[in-house]
Design a protein around this motif. Structure first.
Motif, short mmCIF file in Angstrom:
data_model
loop_
_atom_site.label_atom_id
_atom_site.label_comp_id
_atom_site.label_asym_id
_atom_site.label_seq_id
_atom_site.Cartn_x
_atom_site.Cartn_y
_atom_site.Cartn_z
N LEU A 293 74.64 -31.61 71.91
CA LEU A 293 74.21 -31.26 73.49
C LEU A 293 75.56 -30.97 74.22
N LEU A 294 75.51 -29.92 74.89
CA LEU A 294 76.78 -29.59 75.65
C LEU A 294 76.33 -29.68 77.16
N ALA A 295 77.21 -30.67 77.77
CA ALA A 295 77.08 -30.70 79.15
C ALA A 295 78.37 -30.02 79.77
N ALA B 187 83.14 -31.86 83.88
CA ALA B 187 82.73 -33.12 83.15
C ALA B 187 81.53 -33.83 83.93
N THR B 188 80.67 -34.21 83.23
CA THR B 188 79.65 -34.82 83.61
C THR B 188 79.42 -36.41 83.57
N ILE B 189 78.63 -37.13 84.26
CA ILE B 189 78.66 -38.51 84.25
C ILE B 189 78.01 -38.88 82.89
N GLY B 190 77.06 -38.18 82.52
CA GLY B 190 76.11 -38.45 81.30
C GLY B 190 77.07 -37.97 79.93
N GLY B 191 77.91 -36.92 79.98
CA GLY B 191 78.68 -36.78 79.07
C GLY B 191 79.72 -37.99 78.76
N ASN B 192 80.10 -38.49 80.00
CA ASN B 192 81.27 -39.62 79.95
C ASN B 192 80.63 -40.94 79.13
N GLU C 203 93.55 -27.51 75.42
CA GLU C 203 92.85 -28.85 75.53
C GLU C 203 92.47 -29.51 76.59
N GLY C 204 92.61 -28.61 78.00
CA GLY C 204 92.40 -28.96 79.43
C GLY C 204 93.65 -29.84 79.89
N ASP C 205 94.60 -29.99 79.06
CA ASP C 205 95.65 -30.74 79.52
C ASP C 205 96.69 -30.22 80.55
N ILE D 42 67.75 -37.93 74.99
CA ILE D 42 68.92 -37.57 75.90
C ILE D 42 68.88 -38.55 76.80
N ILE D 43 69.89 -38.58 77.60
CA ILE D 43 69.94 -39.24 79.05
C ILE D 43 69.53 -38.23 80.08
N SER D 44 68.66 -38.38 80.59
CA SER D 44 68.27 -37.37 81.86
C SER D 44 69.04 -37.91 83.15
C1 LIG Z 1 92.42 -33.19 79.76
C2 LIG Z 1 91.06 -34.11 79.75
C3 LIG Z 1 91.20 -35.39 80.56
C4 LIG Z 1 90.37 -36.47 80.40
N1 LIG Z 1 90.46 -37.71 81.52
C5 LIG Z 1 89.46 -38.54 81.39
C6 LIG Z 1 89.83 -39.49 81.91
O1 LIG Z 1 90.60 -39.51 82.79
N2 LIG Z 1 88.69 -40.44 82.07
C7 LIG Z 1 87.67 -40.37 81.31
O2 LIG Z 1 86.79 -41.29 81.19
N3 LIG Z 1 87.46 -39.39 80.69
C8 LIG Z 1 88.33 -38.37 80.60
N4 LIG Z 1 87.98 -37.21 79.63
C9 LIG Z 1 86.91 -37.31 78.67
C10 LIG Z 1 85.68 -36.30 79.27
O3 LIG Z 1 86.40 -35.63 80.37
C11 LIG Z 1 84.60 -37.35 80.08
O4 LIG Z 1 84.36 -38.16 79.10
C12 LIG Z 1 83.36 -36.36 80.43
O5 LIG Z 1 82.96 -37.22 81.49
C13 LIG Z 1 82.70 -35.90 79.44
O6 LIG Z 1 81.65 -35.10 80.13
P1 LIG Z 1 81.12 -33.70 79.66
O7 LIG Z 1 80.02 -33.33 80.52
O8 LIG Z 1 82.22 -32.87 79.57
O9 LIG Z 1 80.67 -34.05 78.32
P2 LIG Z 1 80.33 -33.35 76.87
O10 LIG Z 1 81.52 -32.79 76.16
O11 LIG Z 1 79.41 -32.05 77.32
O12 LIG Z 1 79.66 -34.24 76.21
C14 LIG Z 1 80.09 -35.48 75.54
C15 LIG Z 1 79.10 -36.20 74.50
O13 LIG Z 1 78.07 -36.47 75.32
C16 LIG Z 1 76.98 -35.85 74.77
N5 LIG Z 1 75.98 -35.68 75.85
C17 LIG Z 1 76.34 -35.17 76.99
N6 LIG Z 1 75.32 -35.35 78.06
C18 LIG Z 1 74.41 -35.68 77.39
C19 LIG Z 1 73.14 -35.96 77.99
N7 LIG Z 1 72.68 -36.29 79.08
N8 LIG Z 1 72.52 -36.83 77.00
C20 LIG Z 1 72.57 -37.19 75.75
N9 LIG Z 1 74.00 -36.72 75.18
C21 LIG Z 1 74.66 -36.08 76.05
C22 LIG Z 1 77.26 -34.72 74.08
O14 LIG Z 1 76.41 -34.25 72.83
C23 LIG Z 1 78.68 -34.94 73.44
O15 LIG Z 1 78.60 -35.61 72.10
C24 LIG Z 1 89.22 -36.29 79.79
C25 LIG Z 1 88.75 -35.03 78.91
C26 LIG Z 1 89.88 -33.98 79.15
C27 LIG Z 1 89.63 -32.85 78.28
#
Ligand SMILES: Cc1cc2nc3c(=O)[nH]c(=O)nc-3n(C[C@H](O)[C@H](O)[C@H](O)COP(=O)(O)OP(=O)(O)OC[C@H]3O[C@@H](n4cnc5c(N)ncnc54)[C@H](O)[C@@H]3O)c2cc1C
Ligand code: FES
Ligand code: FES
Lengths: 168, 427, 290
Positions: free
Chosen positions: C26-28, C106-111, A44-46, C162-164
């Motif tokens: 959606l997968l970012a 990890a992306t800002i949009g996903g966060n 799980e990324g940890d 979506i958020i672009s």
């Molecule tokens: C080990 C680990 C540690 C982490 N530590 C932190 C931390 O310290 N701080 C923190 O804030 N987070 C943390 N996270 C959470 C995560 O990494 C962040 O929230 C990250 O920015 C999510 O981005 P992503 O691109 O991976 O999102 P994804 O998993 O791809 O997407 C997240 C959600 O957003 C949706 N989505 C993504 N992009 C868009 C878009 N453009 N428009 C509409 N919907 C969209 C997806 O459908 C999904 O539901 C951690 C995760 C892991 C596994």
């Protein structure tokens, strides 16, 4: 489910494989391609045991769908060095006693490589920050940082900060 | 320079090369053609009785090679390093004592099918009130986890006369200390792979204890020890936590029944839920000293929560009792250490084996006593430290090789050196 | 359960794909999505991988603002000298996410869309008054990131939206921002409390200010009452201290596995004090990153 054809460069070799949509990169590497050097510690990324390089950057292969590496370059520990030709990081890990159980080692080596590739002379602080995603339960990290620092120093013939500290 | 080739020299670790190359074979890295994947159905409740288990749907699922339950264990159906109290698989009508107790095993063509099969198994559990606090578990009216009661072992050490000792004390400190459960979190989750050639079961396992493992496999499969071969695969950390049985007996049973290679790899969640922990302790400690800070008397009660199964519990608590006085000589001592069953995860061996918990307590006591007497923490320790000629709490006469005084002195010298440096070499 | 996989390479194809699907994720970067899928918290029938869509990538500078693609990774943010100088709180927040491995994918949009109350970039984006561009087949609109969150794990995005990109105003003269995070470890730790401040100064007075905080409520929040009080106050340690005390009283945190409510309150005070102090120092220093 329809399989997806992907092509990617793995440890310098172009590979074409068919993958299920839900196959993870870690499982592609370990179970399909037999590259078991990459480990699973948490899934799980940890923990960072599954770390590989994706286009030169360290990433968790347990969180990546295999389909996503289409067109990318992937390096695993098997691509880092061989018995005949160890990578300097591998030599340093052995020499500095940075390997104990060794389960974190492949991931740790790749994180170290991704750092040295962009920053050939990191400080100890920068090294620690860059390996923060790789947990090691055995060593306490000091010897791992020593080993990475040793390679950084050898690259640049610099007076490394640890030697400077010790020579004080 | 040492005159020896090895002693005093830095020797490269024998298996480091394989490990940096990625060639070292950990158990989950080993595979054989035709291999099956094993998974266990775990109890969701901490205390209960397994009333009924229906696995017909799981057994009928295509790709499932075997489903085993308690009735399929050919031998003893129990294991444990000190006390054989942990079931291999809980039988119908028998007790569940913790979350994670094994209720059934599945071997299937792949992990996904194995998981699907687990979801198809129906269990009927009569839930009992779980006992989660060791002190509550010791009460006479507490629900009984075992028929013989919840207190597994009591260890006593008495030396001299503590009542008289406290009477002669100028200062006394009494405190209660609690320490928490700790997970080893070795970076490699438990894993193993087993083969059966019709005669001998061979397995490669992530373990610290292959000889013990082999005996438990033999007892529970009801076969000779010469029919079991346990090979320790490269093991990704153990720290005491891989001294207990994890996948070994399960794998052996499945390999024998299916006659195919079987691999079982725990997820991290499974590992944390099912592995042993460091014992959480409740320690009551009373320490007396004379006006100069010399220790006069010591009383201590230790309650160790060993969880649902004994594992190394009685050994750990014995070690705690023996070390409760720390590296100090005390003339009058009374120590009682209880190993208590609860429905928590079982506690066993972990680095230090009961000593870190008591050290936390006795060192805090020393600091408080020093403050009361008006001397430094170092002084009170040097004054009371064991030396050649000292008599320990268990009555052992120390003749030689007692390192605590020289260690304290070396540490103090280092502190002075660092302080000096911080002042830029100025005194 | 398995899912079908789509990887559209343009926005047009993306919206066509979304239209054709009954249910999808959606997968970012996938660092939230894949973990949830593995833990069986979600069971998508289709996964739409958006990583190939160029229009959602890159950091562009427009007059007085940045346009950050939703697919920009935390690593890319930490590698941007311009964001470091003129959107410092965001630069700092991105550097605190997870680990290098996580930041690389990890992306800002996903966060943002994951809508965790503890998301690290969220308080920074709130303090910087960032806007999200919401795009669908029918068009594009903008909304303050602050107005996006409707609850823990929930946003106002509708299916097909979506958020672009994300628009972040650039800090200029006399302006500065800062992000502060308390986690249980220095890395790989979700925030126990995090927060950010943005400040504009006029001599020794606070001319304008925005304060945001995470992990103290069901969504990241702005501390509007404290902002109101701060406007016009003198730049002084005592001002920041008072603001901190106000924050401790204002927030209604919960107790959970990461912290007790009481400790969170304590941390909230510290986060506000430190974020304000640092943002003010940067505003005074001319260079926002000092
Ligand atoms: C080990 C680990 C540690 C982490 N530590 C932190 C931390 O310290 N701080 C923190 O804030 N987070 C943390 N996270 C959470 C995560 O990494 C962040 O929230 C990250 O920015 C999510 O981005 P992503 O691109 O991976 O999102 P994804 O998993 O791809 O997407 C997240 C959600 O957003 C949706 N989505 C993504 N992009 C868009 C878009 N453009 N428009 C509409 N919907 C969209 C997806 O459908 C999904 O539901 C951690 C995760 C892991 C596994
Ligand atoms: S296995 Fe991927 S981070 Fe632990
Ligand atoms: S050497 Fe064992 S975890 Fe790092």
């Amino acid at each position: 489910m329809d399989k997806i054809k992907i092509q990617f460069v793995l440890n310098g070799e172009t590979r074409q494989v068919e993958v299920e949509p839900d196959l993870l990169l870690i499982d592609l590497l370990r179970e399909r391609l037999g590259l078991t050097g990459t480990k699973v510690g948490c899934g799980e990324g940890d923990c960072g045991a599954c770390t590989v390089l994706l286009n030169g950057k360290n990433v968790n292969s347990c969180l990546l769908l295999a389909a996503r590496v289409n067109g990318c370059e992937v390096v695993t520990v098997e691509g880092l060095g061989s018995y005949d030709k160890l990578h300097p990081l591998q030599e340093a890990f052995i020499a500095e006693g940075a390997v104990q159980c060794g389960f974190c080692t492949p991931g740790m080596l790749l994180s170290a490589k991704s750092l040295l590739d962009v920053n050939a002379r990191p400080t100890r602080e920068e090294i620690a920050r860059h390996i923060a995603g790789n947990l090691c339960r055995c060593t306490g990290y000091t010897k791992i940082i020593n080993a990475i620092e040793k390679v950084a120093c050898a690259d640049r013939h610099c007076a490394c900060s640890r030697e400077a500290e010790e020579g004080r | 320079m040492s005159e020896f080739k090895v002693v005093g020299q830095s020797v490269p670790k024998a298996d480091a090369l394989d490990k940096v190359i990625g060639r070292a074979k950990f158990a989950a890295d080993i595979s054989f053609p035709g291999m099956l994947y094993a998974k266990a159905l775990r109890s969701p409740v901490a205390h209960g009785i397994l009333q009924h288990i229906d696995y017909s749907a799981a057994a009928a699922l295509p790709g499932v090679a075997a489903v085993l339950t308690g009735k399929d264990v050919p031998g003893a159906n129990n294991f444990g390093i000190i006390i054989k109290d942990e079931p291999v698989i809980v039988k119908n009508g028998e007790k569940i004592r913790k979350i994670g107790d094994t209720l059934a095993l599945v071997a299937a063509e792949n992990e996904a099918i194995a998981e699907q099969a687990l979801a198809l198994i129906k269990v009927d559990i009569e839930e009992l009130t779980p006992v989660l606090c060791p002190i509550a578990a010791m009460q006479p009216d507490a629900p009984k986890i075992y028929d013989k009661g919840n207190v597994l072992a009591v260890r006593k050490i008495v030396k001299g006369d503590t009542e008289a000792g406290f009477r002669d004390s100028a200062v006394v400190v009494q405190q209660q200390y609690k320490t928490q459960m700790v997970e080893h979190a070795y970076i490699e989750p438990e894993a193993g792979i087993a083969l059966f050639d019709g005669d001998v079961v061979t397995m490669w396992v992530s373990t610290q204890n292959p000889h013990y493992d082999a005996k438990e496999v033999a007892r529970n499969l009801n076969i000779g020890l010469n029919k079991v071969r346990v090979i320790q695969a490269a093991t990704g950390g153990g720290f005491g936590g891989k001294l207990d049985v994890s996948v070994q007996v399960h794998l052996a049973m499945l390999a024998v029944v299916t006659r195919r290679p079987v691999r079982m790899v725990y997820s991290r969640t499974e590992s944390i839920k099912n592995s042993v922990k460091r014992h959480p302790y409740t320690i009551t400690m009373k320490t007396g000293a004379d006006a100069n800070g010399r220790l006069t008397a010591f009383e201590c009660t230790i309650i160790g929560d060993t969880g649902a199964y004994a594992s190394y519990g009685p050994g750990t608590l014995t070690r705690s009792a023996v070390h409760a006085t720390g590296p100090y000589e005390i003339p009058n001592v009374k120590i009682t250490a209880y190993t208590v069953y609860t429905n928590n995860p079982q506690a066993g061996a972990m680095r230090g084996f009961g000593v870190p918990q008591v050290a936390f307590a006795h060192e805090a006591q020393m600091d408080m006593l020093a403050e009361k007497v008006g001397i430094s923490p170092l002084e009170i320790r040097l004054l009371n430290a064991l030396r050649p000629g000292s008599l320990t709490a268990t009555g052992q006469y120390l003749e030689q090789s007692v390192g605590i005084v020289s260690t304290l002195e070396a540490a103090a010298a280092k502190v002075r050196e660092i302080k000096l440096e911080r002042r830029g070499g100025r005194l | 359960m398995p899912f079908v996989y789509h990887a559209p390479r343009t926005l047009e194809n993306l919206f066509a794909t979304l239209d054709s699907l009954e249910q999808y994720s959606l997968l970012a970067g996938g660092t939230d999505l894949i973990v949830k899928w593995k833990e069986k918290l979600i069971d998508p029938k289709a996964v739409v991988d958006i990583n190939g869509i160029a229009a959602m990538k890159g950091i562009e500078e427009c007059p007085h603002c940045f346009s950050i693609g939703a697919l920009v990774t935390h690593y890319e943010i930490t590698a941007s000298a311009r964001l470091r100088a003129a959107a410092t709180a965001l630069y700092e927040a991105a550097g605190e996410v997870g680990s290098p491995q996580i930041r690389h994918i990890a992306t800002i949009g996903g966060n943002i869309v994951n809508a965790s109350p503890a998301a690290d970039t969220a308080p920074a984006l709130l303090a910087l008054n960032a806007e999200a561009e919401i795009q669908s087949r029918t068009g594009i609109s903008a909304i303050l990131v602050a107005d996006l969150f409707t609850g823990t794990g929930r946003t106002c995005l509708k299916p097909g939206q979506i958020i672009s990109r994300i628009k972040v105003p650039a800090s200029g003269q006399n302006q500065g921002s800062a992000f502060v995070k308390f986690g249980k470890r220095k890395a790989l730790a979700i925030a126990v409390v995090n927060g950010a401040a943005w400040i504009t100064i006029d001599g020794d007075k606070i001319k304008d200010v925005r304060l945001a905080m995470g992990a103290v409520a069901p969504t990241p929040i702005r501390l509007l009452a404290i902002e109101d009080w701060l406007r016009g106050q003198t730049l002084a340690a005592s001002t920041f201290k008072t603001a901190g005390t106000m924050a401790e009283k204002l927030v209604r945190p919960i107790s959970d596995i990461r912290s007790s409510a009481e400790y969170r309150g304590d941390l909230a005070r510290q986060v506000v004090i430190r974020a304000l102090e640092t943002a003010a120092r940067r505003a005074k220093g001319g260079c926002a990153c000092g």
